[in-house]
Design a protein around this motif. Structure first.
Motif, short mmCIF file in Angstrom:
data_model
loop_
_atom_site.label_atom_id
_atom_site.label_comp_id
_atom_site.label_asym_id
_atom_site.label_seq_id
_atom_site.Cartn_x
_atom_site.Cartn_y
_atom_site.Cartn_z
N TYR A 1 46.12 37.27 40.15
CA TYR A 1 44.94 37.92 39.60
C TYR A 1 45.12 38.21 38.12
O TYR A 1 46.22 38.50 37.64
N ARG A 2 44.01 38.19 37.39
CA ARG A 2 44.02 38.44 35.95
C ARG A 2 43.54 39.84 35.61
O ARG A 2 43.31 40.15 34.44
N THR A 3 43.37 40.69 36.59
CA THR A 3 42.76 42.00 36.38
C THR A 3 43.69 43.13 36.82
O THR A 3 44.65 42.90 37.56
N ALA B 1 36.12 35.86 37.24
CA ALA B 1 36.11 34.63 38.03
C ALA B 1 37.53 34.26 38.45
O ALA B 1 38.43 34.19 37.61
N LEU B 2 37.72 34.03 39.73
CA LEU B 2 39.01 33.56 40.22
C LEU B 2 39.09 32.06 39.95
O LEU B 2 38.66 31.23 40.75
N MET C 1 37.90 43.79 42.07
CA MET C 1 36.75 43.43 41.26
C MET C 1 36.51 41.93 41.26
O MET C 1 35.39 41.46 41.51
N ALA C 2 37.56 41.14 40.98
CA ALA C 2 37.41 39.69 40.91
C ALA C 2 37.13 39.09 42.29
O ALA C 2 36.38 38.12 42.40
N ALA C 3 37.74 39.65 43.33
CA ALA C 3 37.49 39.15 44.68
C ALA C 3 36.03 39.34 45.08
O ALA C 3 35.41 38.44 45.67
N ILE C 4 35.46 40.51 44.76
CA ILE C 4 34.07 40.78 45.10
C ILE C 4 33.13 39.88 44.29
O ILE C 4 32.21 39.27 44.84
N TYR C 5 33.36 39.78 42.99
CA TYR C 5 32.54 38.91 42.14
C TYR C 5 32.61 37.46 42.63
O TYR C 5 31.58 36.78 42.77
N SER C 6 33.81 36.98 42.91
CA SER C 6 33.98 35.58 43.31
C SER C 6 33.37 35.31 44.68
O SER C 6 32.83 34.22 44.93
#
Length: 283
Positions: A148-150, A184-185, A216-221
């Motif tokens: 992850y980048r976050t 974005a993942l 956050m990224a998991a939900i967005y993706s």
């Protein structure tokens, strides 16, 4: 998604004071799981060509025995409650076999995998050492490692980034190669991008301390995957730990209250249509 080694303060374990109590619990669990398997085999969903049909008649399979042994001898309680798990189970009764993407690899992974016989269940996990540990004991599970980048501490700043970065916009709706949108993942395997997912469970990565990746990224993706779905019908997205601020905030931003169909305990169930059936916005 719960792990056997406890890194979550909400993690629970059962430690009876007397050995004979544990024996009674194990016997009860074995009996309960056996009755559950018998019930499923007698269900029209399991036999006679139903969604869960096609397995070896009324005989217990190696997978059944593996799952039964795992849970009958485990002292660790799954993080999701019976009521929360039942929400996903009820959906799977109607759509299995299907393609399930699960954020998190843990103590309950054998359960999710067994709920989807003849389907594909893929787990995404942040900790490569943990992936090796789990797959050593359960080699039938399929898992990818995600970097992850976050960080959870960036949750508010990442929402501002979403509004200012064009490549995060719902009109763009892409993950693979999306280096500019930090939500974005963009580092997943081609299999994840190329598969038409029917159900996504977001129960990871860790999101209970500032340096954790957060969800956050998991939900967005997950929202992007739902919008890009080519199959007819909705994608079922399940989000756990909605009692926490970030999970709830990002769910309302990207998964949308209007698509929320059920809430049980700390679990929300969304039914998200593909983008061809909705406006250009997420919500």
């Amino acid at each position: 998604m719960q792990k056997i080694h406890n890194r979550n303060p909400n993690y629970q374990s059962f430690k009876p004071e007397k050995p004979w109590v544990l024996c009674l619990v194990v016997i009860g669990l074995i009996g309960g799981v056996s009755l559950s398997i018998s019930f499923l085999r007698s269900s029209p969903l399991y036999c006679g060509g139903g969604a869960w049909g096609g397995r070896a008649g009324n005989t217990t399979t190696a997978l059944d025995m593996k799952v039964l042994l795992h849970y009958a001898t485990s002292h660790v309680v799954p993080q999701q409650t019976y009521g929360e798990i039942s929400v996903s189970f009820d959906v799977l009764q109607s759509i299995a076999p299907c393609n399930i993407l699960v954020f998190g690899l843990g103590h309950d992974s054998l359960m999710w995998n067994s709920f989807n016989p003849r389907g594909m269940t893929l787990f995404l996990e942040e900790d490569p050492k943990w992936v090796q540990t789990v797959l050593k004991d359960a080699p039938a599970l399929r898992a990818d490692t995600v970097r992850y980048r976050t960080q959870l501490s960036e949750a508010d700043e990442l929402l501002r980034h979403y509004h200012s970065e064009p490549d995060c916009s719902p009109e763009k709706s892409f993950l693979r190669g999306n280096d500019k949108c930090r939500l974005a993942l963009n580092m997943l395997s081609d299999e994840v991008y190329d598969t038409e997912w029917d159900m996504i469970m977001v129960d990871a990565p860790r999101g209970y301390f500032a340096e954790a990746p957060g969800r956050m990224a998991a939900i967005y993706s997950a929202a992007i995957m739902a919008r890009n779905r080519k199959k007819s019908g909705v994608m079922h997205v399940f989000l756990h730990d909605v009692d926490r601020k970030v999970e709830k905030m990002y769910a309302e931003m990207f998964l949308c209250r209007k698509y929320l169909v059920k809430a049980v305990g700390r679990l929300w169930h969304f039914e998200i249509p593909p983008a061809t059936n909705v406006s250009g916005e997420f919500c």
